[in-house]
Scaffold this motif. Sequence first.
Motif, PDB file in Angstrom:
ATOM      1  N   LYS A 146       0.823  -1.208   0.000  1.00 30.27           N
ATOM      2  CA  LYS A 146       0.000   0.000   0.000  1.00 30.27           C
ATOM      3  C   LYS A 146       0.861   1.263   0.000  1.00 30.27           C
ATOM      4  N   VAL A 147       1.996   1.196   0.681  1.00 30.73           N
ATOM      5  CA  VAL A 147       2.916   2.336   0.673  1.00 30.73           C
ATOM      6  C   VAL A 147       3.466   2.543  -0.730  1.00 30.73           C
ATOM      7  N   VAL A 154       3.014   5.845  -3.153  1.00 28.43           N
ATOM      8  CA  VAL A 154       4.154   6.580  -3.718  1.00 28.43           C
ATOM      9  C   VAL A 154       4.070   6.613  -5.235  1.00 28.43           C
ATOM     10  N   ALA A 155       3.730   5.475  -5.837  1.00 32.49           N
ATOM     11  CA  ALA A 155       3.673   5.379  -7.299  1.00 32.49           C
ATOM     12  C   ALA A 155       2.625   6.320  -7.892  1.00 32.49           C
ATOM     13  N   ALA A 156       1.557   6.588  -7.143  1.00 32.72           N
ATOM     14  CA  ALA A 156       0.480   7.443  -7.644  1.00 32.72           C
ATOM     15  C   ALA A 156       0.749   8.928  -7.420  1.00 32.72           C
ATOM     16  N   ALA A 157       1.802   9.260  -6.676  1.00 36.67           N
ATOM     17  CA  ALA A 157       2.093  10.661  -6.350  1.00 36.67           C
ATOM     18  C   ALA A 157       2.748  11.382  -7.524  1.00 36.67           C
ATOM     19  N   ASN A 198       4.880  13.863  -7.340  1.00 34.76           N
ATOM     20  CA  ASN A 198       6.275  14.061  -6.971  1.00 34.76           C
ATOM     21  C   ASN A 198       6.677  12.946  -6.009  1.00 34.76           C
ATOM     22  N   GLN A 199       7.149  11.826  -6.555  1.00 35.51           N
ATOM     23  CA  GLN A 199       7.433  10.650  -5.744  1.00 35.51           C
ATOM     24  C   GLN A 199       8.582  10.881  -4.763  1.00 35.51           C
ATOM     25  N   GLU A 200       9.580  11.645  -5.186  1.00 36.95           N
ATOM     26  CA  GLU A 200      10.714  11.900  -4.301  1.00 36.95           C
ATOM     27  C   GLU A 200      10.275  12.675  -3.065  1.00 36.95           C
ATOM     28  N   MET A 201       9.417  13.664  -3.246  1.00 38.35           N
ATOM     29  CA  MET A 201       8.933  14.461  -2.124  1.00 38.35           C
ATOM     30  C   MET A 201       8.091  13.607  -1.181  1.00 38.35           C
ATOM     31  N   VAL A 202       7.271  12.738  -1.737  1.00 37.42           N
ATOM     32  CA  VAL A 202       6.444  11.862  -0.919  1.00 37.42           C
ATOM     33  C   VAL A 202       7.307  10.895  -0.132  1.00 37.42           C
ATOM     34  N   MET A 203       8.347  10.328  -0.771  1.00 35.40           N
ATOM     35  CA  MET A 203       9.240   9.418  -0.071  1.00 35.40           C
ATOM     36  C   MET A 203       9.945  10.113   1.083  1.00 35.40           C
ATOM     37  N   GLN A 204      10.347  11.359   0.886  1.00 35.68           N
ATOM     38  CA  GLN A 204      10.984  12.125   1.959  1.00 35.68           C
ATOM     39  C   GLN A 204      10.000  12.352   3.101  1.00 35.68           C
TER      40      GLN A 204
END
Length: 203
Positions: free
Chosen positions: A50-51, A55-58, A60-66
């Motif tokens: 689910k995580v 992330v994949a749907a965001a 800006n994936q890098e910002m979400v991962m941070q």
Amino acid sequence: EYFLPYAIMVGDTGDTPTGGVVVVLVVGALLIFLGVMTLVRAMTGANFKKVKKYVAAAPNQEMVMQSLDRFYESTPEVSGIRVSPEYFLGTTGLNAEFCPTKDIIWVYQYVLKHSVNLIPTGKTYSIMVMTTGGERIEVLMKNKKKAQQAMEHIARTLPYIFMGYGDDIQAYYTKNRQGMIDAVAQKRAEVMGDQTQFDQNMF
């Protein structure tokens, strides 16, 4: 069962040989690396589907991962769950249940009674997290005390959602979920507004 919320040491290195220092440094670096890898694996591993999907749907994936990394590191775990105004993360066995907290509108404690030949043999406690999309997320608890601690922690962190089970709340969720969504959104705005005003008064 119905549950309601309550609204290193610094010193001389002595005569340690240089080679020993190198070994210590290498081992220390390795432990740090393994720690980081554990965190990354925890947040993006196969058991955290689910995580990964979030992330994949965001955009800006890098910002979400941070953001997720900050959440995982800074949010204390209580009874197997981490919850902040941004995210909810609960572990059940090797799997993780995750959702943004903006999608949560109702949480209650669920108790499953076990018996053999009509003789009670124990109970299983869970936390049920109900979302705006109609999904029910179940997070198993070790015992009743852990379940109650989790409920109290969620109530303190997300004071604007519906807490506890009742037939009336179940009917509300089933027949008029949009009404619950609107009520939670309004309450959230009030709570956040009060918090903003409080923060401003502090300076």
